[in-house]
Design a protein around this motif. Structure first.
Motif, mmCIF file in Angstrom:
data_model
loop_
_atom_site.group_PDB
_atom_site.id
_atom_site.type_symbol
_atom_site.label_atom_id
_atom_site.label_comp_id
_atom_site.label_asym_id
_atom_site.label_seq_id
_atom_site.Cartn_x
_atom_site.Cartn_y
_atom_site.Cartn_z
ATOM 1 N N LEU A 80 52.767 13.140 81.887
ATOM 2 C CA LEU A 80 53.594 13.052 83.163
ATOM 3 C C LEU A 80 53.776 11.906 84.063
ATOM 4 O O LEU A 80 54.881 11.679 84.769
ATOM 5 C CB LEU A 80 52.957 14.127 83.811
ATOM 6 C CG LEU A 80 53.235 15.652 83.489
ATOM 7 C CD1 LEU A 80 52.317 16.804 84.102
ATOM 8 C CD2 LEU A 80 54.618 16.081 83.558
ATOM 9 N N CYS A 81 52.462 11.105 84.134
ATOM 10 C CA CYS A 81 52.520 9.769 84.771
ATOM 11 C C CYS A 81 53.758 9.039 84.180
ATOM 12 O O CYS A 81 54.615 8.211 84.763
ATOM 13 C CB CYS A 81 51.376 9.216 84.566
ATOM 14 S SG CYS A 81 50.042 9.690 85.765
ATOM 15 N N TYR A 104 61.249 7.648 85.298
ATOM 16 C CA TYR A 104 62.015 8.081 86.705
ATOM 17 C C TYR A 104 62.209 7.145 87.686
ATOM 18 O O TYR A 104 63.170 6.889 88.193
ATOM 19 C CB TYR A 104 61.585 9.333 87.227
ATOM 20 C CG TYR A 104 61.911 10.886 86.271
ATOM 21 C CD1 TYR A 104 62.620 10.685 85.368
ATOM 22 C CD2 TYR A 104 61.037 11.863 86.612
ATOM 23 C CE1 TYR A 104 62.942 11.877 84.664
ATOM 24 C CE2 TYR A 104 61.325 12.997 86.005
ATOM 25 C CZ TYR A 104 62.352 13.033 84.756
ATOM 26 O OH TYR A 104 62.554 14.081 84.036
ATOM 27 N N LYS A 105 61.088 6.532 88.051
ATOM 28 C CA LYS A 105 60.871 5.468 89.186
ATOM 29 C C LYS A 105 61.711 4.285 88.681
ATOM 30 O O LYS A 105 62.518 3.593 89.370
ATOM 31 C CB LYS A 105 59.383 4.926 89.333
ATOM 32 C CG LYS A 105 59.250 4.083 90.491
ATOM 33 C CD LYS A 105 58.027 3.464 90.431
ATOM 34 C CE LYS A 105 57.730 2.534 89.408
ATOM 35 N NZ LYS A 105 56.405 1.577 89.258
ATOM 36 N N THR A 113 57.030 14.902 90.335
ATOM 37 C CA THR A 113 56.558 14.575 88.930
ATOM 38 C C THR A 113 55.200 13.819 89.109
ATOM 39 O O THR A 113 54.555 14.281 88.470
ATOM 40 C CB THR A 113 57.592 14.161 88.053
ATOM 41 O OG1 THR A 113 58.741 14.589 87.986
ATOM 42 C CG2 THR A 113 57.100 13.873 86.538
ATOM 43 N N LEU A 114 55.281 12.957 89.832
ATOM 44 C CA LEU A 114 54.043 12.325 90.080
ATOM 45 C C LEU A 114 52.922 12.947 90.543
ATOM 46 O O LEU A 114 51.709 12.739 90.191
ATOM 47 C CB LEU A 114 54.344 10.729 90.984
ATOM 48 C CG LEU A 114 53.154 10.133 91.383
ATOM 49 C CD1 LEU A 114 52.539 9.470 89.995
ATOM 50 C CD2 LEU A 114 53.724 8.992 92.359
ATOM 51 N N ALA A 115 53.123 13.804 91.573
ATOM 52 C CA ALA A 115 52.192 14.709 92.423
ATOM 53 C C ALA A 115 51.575 15.684 91.349
ATOM 54 O O ALA A 115 50.489 15.784 91.491
ATOM 55 C CB ALA A 115 52.809 15.327 93.574
ATOM 56 N N LEU A 116 52.539 16.244 90.596
ATOM 57 C CA LEU A 116 52.006 16.875 89.449
ATOM 58 C C LEU A 116 51.106 16.263 88.486
ATOM 59 O O LEU A 116 49.959 16.918 88.178
ATOM 60 C CB LEU A 116 53.175 17.852 88.837
ATOM 61 C CG LEU A 116 52.725 18.812 87.537
ATOM 62 C CD1 LEU A 116 51.904 19.879 88.041
ATOM 63 C CD2 LEU A 116 54.100 19.177 86.838
ATOM 64 N N ALA A 123 61.210 5.442 95.218
ATOM 65 C CA ALA A 123 61.242 6.724 94.033
ATOM 66 C C ALA A 123 62.152 8.021 94.714
ATOM 67 O O ALA A 123 61.922 8.154 96.201
ATOM 68 C CB ALA A 123 59.935 7.182 93.863
ATOM 69 N N LYS A 124 62.777 8.616 94.069
ATOM 70 C CA LYS A 124 63.756 9.940 94.882
ATOM 71 C C LYS A 124 62.660 11.112 94.645
ATOM 72 O O LYS A 124 61.525 10.947 94.184
ATOM 73 C CB LYS A 124 64.905 10.110 93.887
ATOM 74 C CG LYS A 124 65.711 8.976 93.977
ATOM 75 C CD LYS A 124 66.107 8.506 95.191
ATOM 76 C CE LYS A 124 67.114 7.411 95.275
ATOM 77 N NZ LYS A 124 67.228 6.575 96.539
ATOM 78 N N GLY A 125 63.227 12.359 94.883
ATOM 79 C CA GLY A 125 62.378 13.480 95.008
ATOM 80 C C GLY A 125 61.898 14.097 93.977
ATOM 81 O O GLY A 125 60.638 14.329 93.618
ATOM 82 N N LYS A 126 62.678 14.099 92.679
ATOM 83 C CA LYS A 126 62.194 14.595 91.307
ATOM 84 C C LYS A 126 61.050 13.562 91.085
ATOM 85 O O LYS A 126 60.023 14.192 90.276
ATOM 86 C CB LYS A 126 63.227 14.572 90.442
ATOM 87 C CG LYS A 126 62.832 14.910 89.294
ATOM 88 C CD LYS A 126 64.088 15.107 88.061
ATOM 89 C CE LYS A 126 64.746 13.856 87.971
ATOM 90 N NZ LYS A 126 65.695 14.044 86.625
#
Length: 343
Positions: A148-149, A155-156, A321-324, A314-317
């Motif tokens: 996930l990281c 994504y970033k 994803t990072l928080a998860l 970084a955007k919302g998605k």
């Protein structure tokens, strides 16, 4: 409490590892191979010898009585680790830092943890002990969290490319993925190198090394990695004609560059030092030290990236994803700690 202390020592080592490359941003007018060889000399050659001399009583006697086959195994596996580190560095060119980190460290986490007991024929035995289900759960969580990281990192990179309106023309799964796989497998052999060098540490314990016993193994595992790094960097220096950077080139801030290279080496070696201290305290599940270290390394390096404002575009998605990913990594460390405590 011994296991909890071991996990905390691994956390200290992982935090040093997460920060060890930050001084590189201050180095200027040096090629990659000059900086890399300078810091590698400190962390893989100089410090292992100095620290072993300080912390291992009667070091020369220990080396005389230690089995030579354990020395060669630790050295050879250290060389393989050095090849893995080089493959990691090359893979970043094609896959980006985030995906390379996720794939390579994810593979290293699993292989480096399961390989030692598998080679000794003890894997099924240790996985049937108390707390084994927590160990397995922690490893699964760790791999998922690392993945996930990597996804959040990719994504970033996409968010950044959109905000700057640029394209990553060097990105190539075909070239980068095989290098990531190679880096993951070979980097995992460092933990196996420590395992195979344990007979050397046992001799050191007889002479009073105590919790510092792993330091004597680093003389062989780290110098093996340094030899590979030395050969590769010297080949790049010869190809690109950059030997003169070691003594100054134009307005190169030579003293400052050496200082930051030394700081990098000190930080990187510190992860090995505290890894060894934590490893001794992990009890029946010493083989999980590598998983604990790798998961914490990814966790702390991600937090360090947030602190250094590397995720500002970084955007919302990406953020979700990072928080998860961070939550899953924390759960992985807790599960591994519980499993070790139960053992």
């Amino acid at each position: 409490m011994s296991v909890i202390g071991g996990v905390m020592l691994h956390a200290v080592g992982a935090s040093f590892a997460a920060l060890c490359y930050t001084p590189q941003k201050k180095v200027s007018q040096w090629s990659w191979q000059t900086y890399w060889l300078a810091q590698a000399f400190v962390c893989w050659f100089l410090l292992p010898i100095i620290v072993a001399w300080i912390t291992i009583p009667e070091l020369m006697t220990v080396l005389e009585k230690a089995p030579s086959d354990a020395m060669w195994k630790a050295f050879g596996l250290g060389m393989a680790y050095g090849v893995g580190g080089t493959a990691f560095g090359i893979a970043i060119r094609y896959m980006g830092f985030s995906l390379t980190y996720a794939i390579s460290i994810g593979i290293s986490c699993v292989v480096g943890t399961l390989l030692p007991p598998f080679v000794r024929g003890e894997l099924m035995t240790v996985l049937q002990q108390n707390g084994a289900e927590w160990i397995i759960t922690g490893m699964i969580f760790g791999v998922v969290g690392i993945a996930l990281c990597g996804l959040a990192g990719r994504y970033k990179e996409i968010d950044l490319a959109k905000s700057l309106k640029t394209q990553d023309s060097s990105f190539s799964i075909g070239k980068g993925l095989p290098l990531c796989l190679l880096a993951g497998v070979l980097s995992a052999l460092y933990g196996f190198s420590i395992d195979q060098g344990q007979p050397i540490a046992e001799v050191a314990v007889e002479y009073g090394a105590g919790d510092y016993q792993s330091n004597v193994i680093y003389i062989f595992s780290n110098t093996g990695a340094f030899l590979v790094t030395l050969i590769y960097c010297l080949s790049l220096h010869r190809k690109q004609g950059t030997f003169k950077e070691f003594v100054g080139k134009g307005k190169s801030p030579l003293t400052r560059n050496y200082i930051f290279a030394i700081i990098t080496g000190l930080l990187w070696y510190s992860q090995f030092f505290f890894y060894g201290l934590g490893h001794v305290k992990m009890g029946d599940y010493k083989f999980t030290s590598w998983a604990v270290h790798m998961i914490m390394l990814v966790l702390f390096s991600t937090v360090a990236g947030l602190a250094l404002r590397e995720w500002v575009h970084a955007k919302g998605k990406t953020i979700w994803t990072l928080a998860l990913a961070l939550a899953v990594l924390v759960a992985a460390v807790l599960a591994l700690t519980i499993g070790n405590s139960m053992a």
